[in-house]
Design a protein around this motif. Structure first.
Motif, PDB file in Angstrom:
ATOM      1  N   PRO A  43       0.803  -1.227   0.000  1.00  0.00           N
ATOM      2  CA  PRO A  43       0.000   0.000   0.000  1.00  0.00           C
ATOM      3  C   PRO A  43       0.832   1.273   0.000  1.00  0.00           C
ATOM      4  CG  PRO A  43       0.023  -0.959   2.193  1.00  0.00           C
ATOM      5  CD  PRO A  43       0.705  -1.949   1.286  1.00  0.00           C
ATOM      6  N   PHE A  44       2.159   1.152  -0.018  1.00  0.00           N
ATOM      7  CA  PHE A  44       3.025   2.333   0.002  1.00  0.00           C
ATOM      8  C   PHE A  44       2.848   3.163  -1.263  1.00  0.00           C
ATOM      9  CE2 PHE A  44       6.973   4.435  -1.235  1.00  0.00           C
ATOM     10  CZ  PHE A  44       7.212   5.223  -0.118  1.00  0.00           C
ATOM     11  N   GLU A  45       2.706   4.475  -1.071  1.00  0.00           N
ATOM     12  CA  GLU A  45       2.659   5.438  -2.162  1.00  0.00           C
ATOM     13  C   GLU A  45       3.695   6.523  -1.904  1.00  0.00           C
ATOM     14  OE1 GLU A  45      -2.061   5.333  -3.316  1.00  0.00           O
ATOM     15  OE2 GLU A  45      -1.434   6.590  -1.648  1.00  0.00           O
ATOM     16  N   THR A  46       4.002   7.305  -2.920  1.00  0.00           N
ATOM     17  CA  THR A  46       5.026   8.339  -2.782  1.00  0.00           C
ATOM     18  C   THR A  46       4.737   9.278  -1.621  1.00  0.00           C
ATOM     19  OG1 THR A  46       5.467   8.267  -5.162  1.00  0.00           O
ATOM     20  CG2 THR A  46       6.236  10.209  -3.959  1.00  0.00           C
ATOM     21  N   LEU A  48       1.507  -2.469   5.555  1.00  0.00           N
ATOM     22  CA  LEU A  48       1.494  -1.068   5.955  1.00  0.00           C
ATOM     23  C   LEU A  48       2.105  -0.184   4.866  1.00  0.00           C
ATOM     24  CD1 LEU A  48       2.699  -1.498   9.662  1.00  0.00           C
ATOM     25  CD2 LEU A  48       0.347  -1.343   8.811  1.00  0.00           C
ATOM     26  N   PRO A  49       1.759   1.104   4.839  1.00  0.00           N
ATOM     27  CA  PRO A  49       2.296   2.003   3.811  1.00  0.00           C
ATOM     28  C   PRO A  49       3.724   2.452   4.135  1.00  0.00           C
ATOM     29  CG  PRO A  49       0.798   3.204   5.241  1.00  0.00           C
ATOM     30  CD  PRO A  49       0.732   1.776   5.675  1.00  0.00           C
ATOM     31  N   PHE A  68      -7.158 -19.097  -3.728  1.00  0.00           N
ATOM     32  CA  PHE A  68      -7.290 -19.413  -2.305  1.00  0.00           C
ATOM     33  C   PHE A  68      -8.669 -19.018  -1.802  1.00  0.00           C
ATOM     34  CE2 PHE A  68      -2.680 -18.607  -2.751  1.00  0.00           C
ATOM     35  CZ  PHE A  68      -2.173 -19.787  -2.218  1.00  0.00           C
ATOM     36  N   ASN A  69      -9.186 -19.800  -0.883  1.00  0.00           N
ATOM     37  CA  ASN A  69     -10.379 -19.427  -0.133  1.00  0.00           C
ATOM     38  C   ASN A  69      -9.943 -19.116   1.293  1.00  0.00           C
ATOM     39  OD1 ASN A  69     -12.348 -19.880  -2.215  1.00  0.00           O
ATOM     40  ND2 ASN A  69     -12.047 -22.080  -1.921  1.00  0.00           N
ATOM     41  N   TYR A  70     -10.123 -17.848   1.683  1.00  0.00           N
ATOM     42  CA  TYR A  70      -9.633 -17.395   2.979  1.00  0.00           C
ATOM     43  C   TYR A  70     -10.708 -17.533   4.052  1.00  0.00           C
ATOM     44  CZ  TYR A  70      -5.675 -15.427   0.440  1.00  0.00           C
ATOM     45  OH  TYR A  70      -4.565 -15.282  -0.329  1.00  0.00           O
ATOM     46  N   SER A  71     -10.270 -17.873   5.266  1.00  0.00           N
ATOM     47  CA  SER A  71     -11.186 -17.938   6.395  1.00  0.00           C
ATOM     48  C   SER A  71     -11.489 -16.529   6.886  1.00  0.00           C
ATOM     49  CB  SER A  71     -10.571 -18.758   7.531  1.00  0.00           C
ATOM     50  OG  SER A  71      -9.537 -18.008   8.169  1.00  0.00           O
ATOM     51  N   SER A  72     -12.357 -16.419   7.877  1.00  0.00           N
ATOM     52  CA  SER A  72     -12.720 -15.102   8.411  1.00  0.00           C
ATOM     53  C   SER A  72     -11.542 -14.441   9.114  1.00  0.00           C
ATOM     54  CB  SER A  72     -13.897 -15.225   9.385  1.00  0.00           C
ATOM     55  OG  SER A  72     -13.561 -16.095  10.463  1.00  0.00           O
ATOM     56  N   ASN A  73     -10.531 -15.209   9.506  1.00  0.00           N
ATOM     57  CA  ASN A  73      -9.361 -14.665  10.184  1.00  0.00           C
ATOM     58  C   ASN A  73      -8.174 -14.453   9.247  1.00  0.00           C
ATOM     59  OD1 ASN A  73     -10.569 -14.535  12.696  1.00  0.00           O
ATOM     60  ND2 ASN A  73      -9.855 -16.556  13.331  1.00  0.00           N
ATOM     61  N   GLU A  74      -8.394 -14.656   7.945  1.00  0.00           N
ATOM     62  CA  GLU A  74      -7.324 -14.497   6.968  1.00  0.00           C
ATOM     63  C   GLU A  74      -7.732 -13.483   5.912  1.00  0.00           C
ATOM     64  OE1 GLU A  74      -5.836 -19.187   6.839  1.00  0.00           O
ATOM     65  OE2 GLU A  74      -7.430 -18.474   5.487  1.00  0.00           O
ATOM     66  N   CYS A  75      -6.740 -12.813   5.332  1.00  0.00           N
ATOM     67  CA  CYS A  75      -7.015 -11.969   4.171  1.00  0.00           C
ATOM     68  C   CYS A  75      -5.809 -12.011   3.242  1.00  0.00           C
ATOM     69  CB  CYS A  75      -7.357 -10.535   4.581  1.00  0.00           C
ATOM     70  SG  CYS A  75      -5.968  -9.538   5.123  1.00  0.00           S
ATOM     71  N   PRO A  76      -6.008 -11.742   1.974  1.00  0.00           N
ATOM     72  CA  PRO A  76      -4.903 -11.858   1.018  1.00  0.00           C
ATOM     73  C   PRO A  76      -3.812 -10.811   1.251  1.00  0.00           C
ATOM     74  CG  PRO A  76      -7.044 -11.743  -0.100  1.00  0.00           C
ATOM     75  CD  PRO A  76      -7.266 -11.356   1.322  1.00  0.00           C
ATOM     76  N   GLY A  77      -2.558 -11.261   1.221  1.00  0.00           N
ATOM     77  CA  GLY A  77      -1.456 -10.317   1.135  1.00  0.00           C
ATOM     78  C   GLY A  77      -1.357  -9.811  -0.293  1.00  0.00           C
ATOM     79  N   GLN A  99      -5.588  -2.041   1.375  1.00  0.00           N
ATOM     80  CA  GLN A  99      -6.602  -1.166   1.966  1.00  0.00           C
ATOM     81  C   GLN A  99      -6.766   0.179   1.269  1.00  0.00           C
ATOM     82  OE1 GLN A  99      -3.780  -2.217   3.366  1.00  0.00           O
ATOM     83  NE2 GLN A  99      -2.731  -0.582   4.500  1.00  0.00           N
ATOM     84  N   LYS A 100      -5.840   0.580   0.426  1.00  0.00           N
ATOM     85  CA  LYS A 100      -5.970   1.855  -0.266  1.00  0.00           C
ATOM     86  C   LYS A 100      -6.721   1.733  -1.594  1.00  0.00           C
ATOM     87  CE  LYS A 100      -2.047   4.347   1.722  1.00  0.00           C
ATOM     88  NZ  LYS A 100      -0.847   5.160   1.424  1.00  0.00           N
ATOM     89  N   MET A 101      -7.060   0.532  -1.958  1.00  0.00           N
ATOM     90  CA  MET A 101      -7.752   0.308  -3.218  1.00  0.00           C
ATOM     91  C   MET A 101      -9.264   0.438  -3.037  1.00  0.00           C
ATOM     92  SD  MET A 101      -5.503  -2.911  -4.659  1.00  0.00           S
ATOM     93  CE  MET A 101      -6.456  -3.078  -6.168  1.00  0.00           C
ATOM     94  N   THR A 102      -9.950   0.671  -4.152  1.00  0.00           N
ATOM     95  CA  THR A 102     -11.406   0.732  -4.169  1.00  0.00           C
ATOM     96  C   THR A 102     -11.918  -0.231  -5.236  1.00  0.00           C
ATOM     97  OG1 THR A 102     -11.633   2.429  -5.889  1.00  0.00           O
ATOM     98  CG2 THR A 102     -11.235   3.204  -3.621  1.00  0.00           C
TER      99      THR A 102
END
Length: 308
Positions: A21-24, A170-171, A235-244, A286-289
């Motif tokens: 998610p890092f941006e300039t 993290l950014p 991949f199918n992620y569980s409720s405690n997992e999210c894609p990197g 998290q910065k994407m829409t």
């Protein structure tokens, strides 16, 4: 609302999407966080674990954290690190294998010379039943580079050492984190980058759960958009997992996937092939829409010659 794009035209200014998610603009923001100190965002300490892990060590990069863990094991060149991954896929980042090779050998199965097990939680999907590996009674390192939420989402670790890469979640440009069951020798001088990594981590600590939820939302958009063209997540992620990173299954030849990768990277979308699998991994943070996801999926549709 979906936006129509002309993907065939080279534009003077292209949107840029990274896995991180890092941006300039985060460069100067992070320096402000460094200058302000940890008081910027006072939050509960997720590193104050209620288990038997010792003091966290912040590093310049994730691979440096892995290097410290390997050094703590006093491995000889004739020793072997056995690597297990979530899926057993042949894909392993060179950052991992090159770091191991600077200490000893590595293999994909347990051998007589195995003195350490490295478990890679691929793209945030946790390795199933990691505790079963404790039967070998040798040290376990867990590579959580893409599984940052396992710090705070209830996943239980079995590793003697846990490795995290901060820039995957993290950014921040770079930064690593090592958590070990025993405090290990850390004779490195804490410099600018190590201090920056810890300060940025502390600054966003109170936002970890909301970041996680936003990533889950983006994952859902990817699933929906790809389903429209008959593709599904790898991949199918569980409720405690999210894609990197979001991995999509694409049943095409390696040559076609290479062309797709070149096309996307030429349009400033960081991605790669999940080698050994009919799949590709894409930015998912998290910065994407929804519009960003539609744009990236549209690029893939364009390379496949699909119509909207």
């Amino acid at each position: 609302m979906e936006i129509e794009y002309d993907y065939s035209i080279e534009k003077f200014l292209l949107p840029r999407y990274r896995i991180s998610p890092f941006e300039t603009c985060d460069y100067s923001s992070n320096l402000e966080i460094l200058a302000a100190g940890c008081e910027v965002n006072a939050t509960p300490d997720v590193l104050a674990r209620d288990d038997d892990y010792g003091s966290p060590i912040f590093t310049r990069q994730g691979r440096e954290a892995l290097n410290l863990a390997l050094r703590a094991l006093s491995l000889r060149s004739s020793d072997t690190v056995t690597i297990f991954t979530t899926t057993g896929s042949e894909y392993i980042s060179g950052c991992v294998t090159d770091t191991i090779s600077s200490h000893c050998k590595w293999k994909r199965k347990i051998v007589d010379s195995t003195k350490c097990i490295l478990v890679i939680h691929e793209f945030g999907k946790m390795f199933p039943d990691i505790r079963s590996l404790t039967k070998f009674d040798i040290p376990i390192i867990e590579d959580c580079a893409y599984a940052f939420p396992s710090l705070f989402c209830g996943e239980k670790h079995a590793g003697d050492h846990l490795i995290f890469s901060l820039s995957k979640y993290l950014p921040i440009q770079q930064g690593g984190l090592l958590i070990s069951k025993k405090d290990i020798l850390n004779d490195r001088r804490v410099g600018h980058y190590e201090e920056l990594a810890e300060k940025v981590f502390r600054h966003y600590e109170g936002d970890f759960l909301s970041i996680f939820r936003k990533r889950k939302d983006i994952e859902s958009v990817y699933v929906e958009e790809f389903s429209k063209i008959g593709m599904r997540p790898y991949f199918n992620y569980s409720s405690n997992e999210c894609p990197g990173a979001f991995v999509v299954e694409i049943m095409r030849s390696l040559a076609e996937l290479e062309c797709m990768k070149k096309f996307l990277q030429g349009r400033e979308v960081e991605c790669s092939i999940y080698y050994g699998n009919n799949a590709m991994f894409l930015p998912c943070h998290q910065k994407m829409t929804a519009y960003d996801v539609q744009y990236i999926v549209g690029l893939i549709k364009h390379t496949l010659g699909r119509s909207s």
